[in-house]
Design a protein around this motif. Structure first.
Motif, mmCIF file in Angstrom:
data_model
loop_
_atom_site.group_PDB
_atom_site.id
_atom_site.type_symbol
_atom_site.label_atom_id
_atom_site.label_comp_id
_atom_site.label_asym_id
_atom_site.label_seq_id
_atom_site.Cartn_x
_atom_site.Cartn_y
_atom_site.Cartn_z
ATOM 1 N N VAL A 56 0.838 -1.214 0.000
ATOM 2 C CA VAL A 56 0.000 0.000 0.000
ATOM 3 C C VAL A 56 0.868 1.257 0.000
ATOM 4 O O VAL A 56 0.614 2.201 -0.754
ATOM 5 C CB VAL A 56 -0.950 -0.012 1.232
ATOM 6 C CG1 VAL A 56 -1.654 1.343 1.385
ATOM 7 C CG2 VAL A 56 -1.975 -1.124 1.105
ATOM 8 N N MET A 57 1.902 1.268 0.850
ATOM 9 C CA MET A 57 2.784 2.437 0.928
ATOM 10 C C MET A 57 3.546 2.648 -0.380
ATOM 11 O O MET A 57 3.793 3.788 -0.792
ATOM 12 C CB MET A 57 3.773 2.284 2.094
ATOM 13 C CG MET A 57 3.133 2.352 3.467
ATOM 14 S SD MET A 57 2.042 3.784 3.714
ATOM 15 C CE MET A 57 3.251 5.118 3.702
ATOM 16 N N GLY A 58 3.897 1.545 -1.047
ATOM 17 C CA GLY A 58 4.562 1.647 -2.352
ATOM 18 C C GLY A 58 3.657 2.311 -3.380
ATOM 19 O O GLY A 58 4.105 3.160 -4.165
ATOM 20 N N LEU A 59 2.372 1.950 -3.364
ATOM 21 C CA LEU A 59 1.397 2.544 -4.292
ATOM 22 C C LEU A 59 1.187 4.031 -3.985
ATOM 23 O O LEU A 59 1.089 4.860 -4.899
ATOM 24 C CB LEU A 59 0.058 1.802 -4.199
ATOM 25 C CG LEU A 59 0.047 0.361 -4.720
ATOM 26 C CD1 LEU A 59 -1.255 -0.333 -4.345
ATOM 27 C CD2 LEU A 59 0.239 0.336 -6.230
ATOM 28 N N ILE A 60 1.124 4.357 -2.685
ATOM 29 C CA ILE A 60 0.955 5.759 -2.279
ATOM 30 C C ILE A 60 2.146 6.598 -2.726
ATOM 31 O O ILE A 60 1.996 7.718 -3.233
ATOM 32 C CB ILE A 60 0.752 5.856 -0.744
ATOM 33 C CG1 ILE A 60 -0.634 5.309 -0.367
ATOM 34 C CG2 ILE A 60 0.905 7.291 -0.249
ATOM 35 C CD1 ILE A 60 -0.859 5.139 1.121
ATOM 36 N N LYS A 61 3.342 6.032 -2.555
ATOM 37 C CA LYS A 61 4.566 6.741 -2.958
ATOM 38 C C LYS A 61 4.573 6.988 -4.467
ATOM 39 O O LYS A 61 4.920 8.067 -4.941
ATOM 40 C CB LYS A 61 5.788 5.912 -2.542
ATOM 41 C CG LYS A 61 7.105 6.671 -2.650
ATOM 42 C CD LYS A 61 8.256 5.840 -2.126
ATOM 43 C CE LYS A 61 9.572 6.591 -2.293
ATOM 44 N NZ LYS A 61 10.729 5.771 -1.870
ATOM 45 N N LYS A 62 4.165 5.949 -5.213
ATOM 46 C CA LYS A 62 4.123 6.075 -6.678
ATOM 47 C C LYS A 62 3.124 7.143 -7.116
ATOM 48 O O LYS A 62 3.343 7.870 -8.078
ATOM 49 C CB LYS A 62 3.748 4.732 -7.308
ATOM 50 C CG LYS A 62 4.955 3.921 -7.799
ATOM 51 C CD LYS A 62 4.538 3.048 -8.947
ATOM 52 C CE LYS A 62 5.658 2.382 -9.699
ATOM 53 N NZ LYS A 62 6.973 2.923 -9.574
ATOM 54 N N ALA A 63 2.010 7.210 -6.394
ATOM 55 C CA ALA A 63 0.969 8.192 -6.725
ATOM 56 C C ALA A 63 1.367 9.593 -6.281
ATOM 57 O O ALA A 63 0.706 10.578 -6.628
ATOM 58 C CB ALA A 63 -0.342 7.795 -6.070
ATOM 59 N N ASP A 64 2.437 9.674 -5.471
ATOM 60 C CA ASP A 64 2.964 10.951 -4.989
ATOM 61 C C ASP A 64 1.903 11.747 -4.220
ATOM 62 O O ASP A 64 1.669 12.929 -4.476
ATOM 63 C CB ASP A 64 3.514 11.777 -6.172
ATOM 64 C CG ASP A 64 4.426 12.915 -5.693
ATOM 65 O OD1 ASP A 64 4.985 12.777 -4.588
ATOM 66 O OD2 ASP A 64 4.549 13.924 -6.407
ATOM 67 N N VAL A 65 1.239 11.056 -3.292
ATOM 68 C CA VAL A 65 0.257 11.731 -2.435
ATOM 69 C C VAL A 65 0.686 11.579 -0.976
ATOM 70 O O VAL A 65 1.397 10.650 -0.615
ATOM 71 C CB VAL A 65 -1.169 11.160 -2.617
ATOM 72 C CG1 VAL A 65 -1.714 11.494 -3.978
ATOM 73 C CG2 VAL A 65 -1.198 9.645 -2.380
ATOM 74 N N SER A 66 0.226 12.504 -0.154
ATOM 75 C CA SER A 66 0.574 12.473 1.267
ATOM 76 C C SER A 66 -0.604 11.907 2.059
ATOM 77 O O SER A 66 -1.723 12.421 1.978
ATOM 78 C CB SER A 66 0.897 13.889 1.748
ATOM 79 O OG SER A 66 1.167 13.872 3.118
ATOM 80 N N VAL A 67 -0.347 10.814 2.780
ATOM 81 C CA VAL A 67 -1.407 10.165 3.555
ATOM 82 C C VAL A 67 -0.899 9.866 4.969
ATOM 83 O O VAL A 67 0.187 9.321 5.130
ATOM 84 C CB VAL A 67 -1.845 8.826 2.888
ATOM 85 C CG1 VAL A 67 -2.884 8.119 3.743
ATOM 86 C CG2 VAL A 67 -2.380 9.068 1.489
ATOM 87 N N ASN A 68 -1.697 10.264 5.961
ATOM 88 C CA ASN A 68 -1.383 9.872 7.337
ATOM 89 C C ASN A 68 -2.025 8.504 7.554
ATOM 90 O O ASN A 68 -3.232 8.389 7.755
ATOM 91 C CB ASN A 68 -1.952 10.894 8.328
ATOM 92 C CG ASN A 68 -1.596 10.570 9.772
ATOM 93 O OD1 ASN A 68 -1.563 9.407 10.178
ATOM 94 N ND2 ASN A 68 -1.339 11.599 10.552
#
Length: 211
Positions: A56-68
């Protein structure tokens, strides 16, 4: 070396709180595929704890979004269905076990409201009282269930798990005191996810020793 699960409980909650409910939503369209994917994720997560979180964190990083993630997992916990949380529920029919199921689910539900209520001081103070009461009720329910656990070893295992739960409950309380001084909610979110994780561990211990 401290494991990722110990450092942050979101790594252990990513599959049951985030991914599994998403896969369950596919069940109406393709039950076989949904079941297969859930079984595969469950197997991999069991063998490599935290892998779903890494994905999940890899996908978030790829999408370049900030999520808590602590805040997100906390919010999502409130939407997890009974069906998707079966691994944290006892299948024993005796009332003390059913009561424990209810109390653990109730505590997690209340904790999931924190992100929405933390900015409203009056509401949040009431929620804190609810959390304290839910923690006490859960501990009372654990004490009732412990009488059903066979053997000294099993009882000691649950007692140790209960002590860990109490330790994290106290940490949560201390984090709240810091929050009212500093006004930073991030630590509260993390401490609440730790408490959800500890609640799940209590339920897993009960299931292992009684079923």
């Amino acid at each position: 070396m401290t494991s990722m699960v110990q450092e942050s409980p979101v790594s252990s909650l990513a599959f049951p709180v985030l991914v599994r409910p998403i896969l369950s939503n596919f069940e109406a369209q393709d039950p076989t595929a949904s079941h297969t994917l859930k079984a595969a994720f469950s197997k991999v997560e069991h063998a490599h704890p935290g892998l779903t979180y890494d994905l999940v964190m890899g996908l978030i990083k790829k999408a370049d979004v900030s999520v808590n993630m602590n805040e997100s997992i906390l919010r999502l916990q409130g939407y997890v269905s009974d069906q998707d949380s079966m691994e944290y529920k006892s299948s024993r029919t005796e009332e003390p076990f059913q009561e424990l199921n209810r109390k653990s689910a109730s505590l997690k539900k209340i904790l999931s409201r924190i992100p929405d209520e933390i900015t409203d001081r009056r509401t949040f103070l009431e929620t804190i009282k609810e959390i304290a009461s839910a923690i006490k009720r859960l501990l009372d329910a654990v004490n009732e269930v412990s009488q059903y656990i066979p053997g000294t070893q099993g009882k000691q295992a649950l007692e140790q798990r209960k002590r860990e739960f109490v330790k994290y409950s106290k940490r949560f309380s201390n984090t709240l005191k810091e929050y009212f001084k500093e006004g930073q909610p991030t630590a509260v979110f993390m401490s609440a996810t730790f408490l959800i994780h500890q609640t799940n561990l209590v339920m897993i211990t009960v299931k292992e020793r009684c079923e």
